[in-house]
Every structure is written in C-alpha cells, then in structure tokens.
Write a protein that holds these residues in place. Structure first.
Motif, short mmCIF file in Angstrom:
data_model
loop_
_atom_site.label_atom_id
_atom_site.label_comp_id
_atom_site.label_asym_id
_atom_site.label_seq_id
_atom_site.Cartn_x
_atom_site.Cartn_y
_atom_site.Cartn_z
N LEU A 462 -25.81 -17.53 58.80
CA LEU A 462 -25.62 -16.10 59.03
C LEU A 462 -26.96 -15.41 59.19
O LEU A 462 -27.94 -15.75 58.50
CB LEU A 462 -24.86 -15.47 57.86
CG LEU A 462 -23.37 -15.78 57.76
CD1 LEU A 462 -22.79 -15.13 56.50
CD2 LEU A 462 -22.61 -15.30 58.98
N SER A 471 -21.92 -9.26 61.42
CA SER A 471 -22.06 -10.39 60.50
C SER A 471 -23.48 -10.43 59.94
O SER A 471 -24.44 -10.01 60.60
CB SER A 471 -21.74 -11.71 61.20
OG SER A 471 -20.41 -11.73 61.67
N ALA A 490 -22.50 -11.27 51.85
CA ALA A 490 -22.18 -11.91 53.13
C ALA A 490 -21.08 -11.10 53.81
O ALA A 490 -20.16 -10.60 53.16
CB ALA A 490 -21.72 -13.35 52.92
N ILE A 492 -18.76 -11.42 57.51
CA ILE A 492 -18.42 -12.18 58.72
C ILE A 492 -17.39 -11.39 59.50
O ILE A 492 -16.29 -11.11 59.01
CB ILE A 492 -17.85 -13.58 58.38
CG1 ILE A 492 -18.85 -14.37 57.53
CG2 ILE A 492 -17.51 -14.34 59.65
CD1 ILE A 492 -18.64 -14.25 56.04
N ASP A 493 -17.75 -10.98 60.70
CA ASP A 493 -16.87 -10.17 61.54
C ASP A 493 -16.34 -8.95 60.79
O ASP A 493 -15.15 -8.63 60.81
CB ASP A 493 -15.69 -11.01 62.06
CG ASP A 493 -16.14 -12.08 63.05
OD1 ASP A 493 -17.15 -11.85 63.74
OD2 ASP A 493 -15.49 -13.13 63.10
N PRO A 497 -16.41 -12.53 52.62
CA PRO A 497 -16.00 -13.95 52.63
C PRO A 497 -14.79 -14.19 51.73
O PRO A 497 -14.50 -13.40 50.83
CB PRO A 497 -17.24 -14.66 52.11
CG PRO A 497 -17.91 -13.65 51.24
CD PRO A 497 -17.67 -12.31 51.88
N THR A 533 -18.43 -7.17 49.75
CA THR A 533 -19.21 -8.23 50.42
C THR A 533 -20.12 -8.98 49.44
O THR A 533 -20.75 -9.96 49.82
CB THR A 533 -20.09 -7.62 51.52
OG1 THR A 533 -20.93 -6.60 50.95
CG2 THR A 533 -19.24 -7.01 52.63
N TYR A 557 -20.14 -20.98 56.48
CA TYR A 557 -21.34 -20.32 57.00
C TYR A 557 -22.42 -20.45 55.94
O TYR A 557 -22.18 -20.18 54.76
CB TYR A 557 -21.09 -18.84 57.30
CG TYR A 557 -20.03 -18.58 58.35
CD1 TYR A 557 -20.38 -18.38 59.68
CD2 TYR A 557 -18.68 -18.53 58.00
CE1 TYR A 557 -19.40 -18.14 60.65
CE2 TYR A 557 -17.71 -18.29 58.95
CZ TYR A 557 -18.07 -18.10 60.27
OH TYR A 557 -17.11 -17.87 61.22
#
Length: 565
Positions: A462, A471, A490, A492-493, A497, A533, A557
């Motif tokens: 990432l 991301s 983190a 993602i889109d 996670p 996140t 990731y």
C-alpha cells in the motif's frame, strides 16, 4: 338524599387505598421505559471483548493453585484494601465453567444491578402512588445502567467486584428497612466479603433500626459486629497491592469525595463533576438531618412529613453511600484531585444519584405525581445522555484486549506486561483451559490462524501516507519486531481492512491483532468519511523479518513502515 364523596387527588399523597392503584397505562409505559437502559446495556455487554481485564488476572491467581484448582485460602487477603473472597470465587467459576468470559461477568453485573434496583424499589413506601413509584424505578434504571457506568459493565471484573459487596449490602439495608434485622445482619456479613465499599452497611443498619424505633439490640448489634469484625480483619488479613494513605488535606479529600459522587455527570470537566457531587452531598446530608430530626420529635409534635419509619431505609442507604465516598477520598486522594472521576467509581455515583432523587421525592410530601415522575425520569435521562463520552472511552480500550489475547497465545510476555496482564497467571489460565487457550480462539481472518502459511511475496504494498487516492497505510509504531505492540492504519478503496496479520520471511503467520480503530486524523488527511482505519497488532517474540499485512475483500496488502519524523 344520599351523596357519595369522591376521593380527590391533590398535591399531597393520596390515601393508602388510593396508593394501591391498579395497573394502568402510565405505570406500564414507565416500566417499559425502565427496561430501555437495561436492554441497551445487555447489548453493550455482548459486544464487549471476550478476554477479561486488569485485576481479573491477579485476583484469579489468588483464587487458584498453579494448576488451576480452586484455592479459597488464597482469597483471605485485602487486595488494594478490599476483600476479594466473593469476587475471586466468581472469577474462578467464570474461568472454570465459562472459559474466562468477560461478557459472562458483564451479564452478572447486569443481574446484580437489577438486584440493586429491586432492593431500592422495595424501600419506596406504599403511600406513594403506583405511578410515582414506577417513575422513580425508571429513574433508578437509567442511573444504574448509565453509559457513564460502562467500565463496570464492559469490563465485567470491575462491576463484579464492586457489586459483590454493594448489591448484598443494599439488600441488607432493604431487609432492615422491613424490620428483618437478623437476615439483614447475615447478608451484611456476606457483603463485607465482597468489597470494601460494603463496610459502611453496619452504620446504615444501626441507623435504620434506631429510626424504626426497634429494640436496642438491633441498634447495638451492627456496631458491635463492625468493631469486632474490623479489628479481626485488620490484625489477621494480609494485604496485597495496598495503596498507601496520602497525607491528609481537607481540600483534596472533598475534591475526591465530590468527584466520586458526581462522576456520572461529567468525566471530561473535573469541576463540573465536583460541583454535581458537592450538590448531591449537600442534598443527602440535609435529607439525613431532616429524617433524624423527625425521629427525635415526640410523636404528637410530628407533622405529615415526619415519618422516620417510611424513610429509614433510604436514610440508611444515603449514610452508607456517603461513608463509602469518604472512604474512597481518604484512601485514594493521594493519587490526585480527579481520581474520584475514574470510571470504576460510577456505581457509587449512580447509587448516590438514586438516593438524591428518592430523598427529594419522599421528603417533599406536597410534590404532585407528575412533577415527581418528571424529576425522576429527567434526572435519569440527562445522566444517561451525559455518560456517552465515558462509554466511548471504555469502548476505545476494547481493541487492545484482542491484541492481548494474541500476545498470550504467543507467549509475548513484554507485550502482555505492556497491556497490563500479569504473565505469571499463564499457567493458571492454561490449566483452567480459559480463553485465549480455548479451541475456538481465532484471529477472525477468514480461516487464517496463527501458524498458517500465507505467501505475500506478490502482494501489493500500500502507498504510504495521504495523497494517494483511495488507498494507503503505514506501520507507525516503528520497525516491525516480535513481542512489541504494533500500530498504524490502512485504507483500501476508501474502506478499512477486514483484519491484520504479521507474516515472517518463511510465509508463516506469526501474529495478528485488531482492526476498526477510529482514526479521525487519517480520515481528514485522506479526505474520506471512513474513520475505522486504525489497527493494533503483535508478533511472536522470535519472529524473523516479520511484516504487517492487512486483508481486504480476501486479498492481502503489505504495509510500509512510516519514515521517522
């Protein structure tokens, strides 16, 4: 001509036969309202972490042999100045039969809190109308099950310890209020094996017997038991983890006592909590004085409000809770002026608030039904709402319990110590087969568990930091090493996670942790509405070249380590 005189409902209390009003819709609505905070807290308990907190482990060690067998003799100590015979027994039973379940203890706290509410409700005189009594009970429920008291429910070991003493103590007070002195004395002894906050029950029982005009032995016996029992405990019971008494200072004592009594009204603004507590203290002292004064009057001089028998139980409870707050002030004032606003003292604040509301309604004889119900319910609802911030503080501690469970599984003793679990308890927990050493322990990562193989050599890394679209992510706690609490974020889109893992250079899963931690700073930097996140994790002590991996939609990731600032 014959006329029938209809009963009139005035601002004063209705007659005794009117007070026994049949079940009606206002009572039904108030009972349903009282159930709302109870159900809400049950939901919160079921959402709490499975792993127990803090003192649970130390007290469990006292209650167990190294192999996990029950050891009653080890519980006859004063742990931080409190008895733990009942709490330690309950902790051991929880570990033995419920796998060391924190929610199981939380549900026990719910039951004990309901016992407290029922005991207080039983002391409301029958001269009050059914609607007024139902309104008071609704207020009691919102005060006892306030989110401000979340620490004692979400961290079940705390509430179990407090209420293993306070619940039977209040039952003893309710029994004495009904004149059942012998049974009250027996229950009071049980209470004093539960928690130090139960000790003032002896003063309460003596006062109640005097206010009722009971025989002299009922007044004297609680005092004798208290003196003899206190002397025996002081000279015979060893101390474990005792906090030294501070140098006396009246201002600090009053600050802690007031903060304890007013804790439910503010956990963020100390002066507000102290002000609310000071007002509660004044109301209770005035109420106690008025009832005591009525007892000293000759019967022919007493007015309609001078009914010491009706008010005996609540007066005793008020004395008990004030003395308990003073005990906390004396023993904990050395830790700071605001120590009384710690979440564990919310149960004292809740009972004190119930006493304030009840004493106001009982002594204000001309208060009509509707204003009385409004006062009781409003006090409960406002207090319940103000507890939200404290509840959030407790919930924010939950993710670290997930990390702690994994650390225990990995024998990551440094991390366990940092997360406040006594490492010496591990043999006991394993001997009892308690969580996290149970068959259903899981990383909650789609079937990936500790020891699984996961080849992430081809997994994308990432991009680090904001400014990379939807991301990104970082390991913010420094280099990834074993037996250390790791942390970062983190995305993602534009989503957090699903889980976090630690994988070594041989593709072995050697750690994991918790996700879904709120990170407002990340949301702002990424211009995102996603807050959950953040993550925390831990790796095995001897992990070789570990790296942090997050899983989202079934795909791994890798996360880079944030550069030093």
């Amino acid at each position: 001509m014959t006329t029938t005189e209809m009963p009139q409902v005035t601002a004063e209390e209705p007659a005794a036969q009117t007070a026994r009003s049949r079940w009606n819709w206002p009572v039904a609505l108030l009972v349903l309202l009282a159930a709302v905070p109870v159900v809400s807290m049950i939901v919160e308990v079921l959402r709490s972490p499975r792993l127990n907190f803090l003192d649970y482990w130390s007290v469990l060690g006292l209650a167990s042999t190294p192999s996990g067998q029950y050891h009653l003799g080890g519980l006859f100590v004063l742990y931080n100045g409190h008895p733990v015979v009942i709490a330690g027994t309950l902790f051991w039973l929880d570990a033995k039969f419920f796998g060391g379940s924190n929610p199981a203890l939380g549900l026990l706290v719910v039951v004990l809190s309901l016992v407290v509410v029922a005991a207080m409700a039983s002391m409301l005189p029958r001269r009050l109308s059914a609607v007024k009594r139902a309104g008071l009970v609704a207020g009691f429920a919102f005060l006892m099950f306030s989110p401000g008291n979340m620490e004692n429910f979400g961290e079940g070991m705390s509430g179990t310890h407090w209420l293993s003493g306070l619940a039977p103590a209040i039952v003893a007070i309710a029994l004495a209020h009904r004149g059942r002195t012998v049974l009250a004395l027996v229950v009071a002894v049980i209470a004093c094996l539960g928690h130090g906050a139960a000790f003032p029950v002896w003063a309460a029982l003596a006062l109640i017997a005097w206010l009722r005009g009971d025989r002299p032995w009922k007044v004297v016996t609680p005092i004798v038991v208290a003196v003899l029992g206190g002397a025996v405990a002081y000279w015979t019971l060893p101390s474990s983890g005792s906090i030294p008494l501070p140098t006396f200072a009246l201002d600090r004592l009053l600050a802690v006592v007031s903060g304890t009594l007013g804790m439910l009204w503010s956990t963020q603004i100390p002066d507000q909590a102290m002000l609310a507590g000071a007002l509660s203290l004044i109301v209770l002292v005035v109420g106690i004085a008025l009832v005591v004064r009525s007892r000293t009057l000759r019967p022919e001089l007493r007015g309609p409000a001078d009914e010491p028998v009706d008010n005996a139980g609540w007066t005793g409870l008020s004395v008990h809770i004030l003395l308990a707050a003073i005990m906390i002030g004396i023993s904990r004032a050395g830790l700071g002026d605001t120590v009384g606003e710690s979440g564990r003292y919310a149960v004292i604040s809740g009972i004190a608030a119930c006493s304030v509301v009840a004493m106001v309604v009982l002594l204000w004889r001309k208060l009509a039904v509707l204003p009385a119900v409004v006062i009781a319910v409003t006090a409960g609802l406002v207090t319940f709402t103000m507890g939200s911030e404290q509840a959030t503080n407790v919930r924010n501690q939950y993710p670290d319990q997930t990390v702690l469970a994994i650390a225990a599984q990995l024998d990551a003793t440094k991390s366990m110590t940092g997360l406040r679990m006594n490492t010496s308890i591990l043999p006991v927990v394993k001997g009892l087969g308690a969580y996290p050493f149970t068959k259903d322990f899981s990383l909650d990562c789609g079937g990936i568990e500790l020891g699984s193989k996961l080849d992430v050599s081809q997994a994308p890394v990432l991009p680090g930091g904001p400014g990379h679209g939807r991301s990104g992510g970082y390991v913010e706690s420094g280099p990834v090493v074993g037996d250390a609490v790791l942390g970062g974020w983190a995305m993602i889109d534009n989503k957090g996670p699903d889980c976090v893992l630690v994988v070594d250079d041989q593709h072995n899963v050697v750690g994991g942790g918790a996700v879904g931690i709120r990170r407002g700073d990340v949301a702002a930097a990424m211009h995102s509405s996603t807050f959950e996140t953040g993550w925390h994790a831990v790796a095995a002590p001897q992990a070789t070249n570990p790296q942090v991996v997050v899983i989202a939609a079934g795909k791994p990731y890798r996360l880079p380590v944030a550069p030093k600032q």
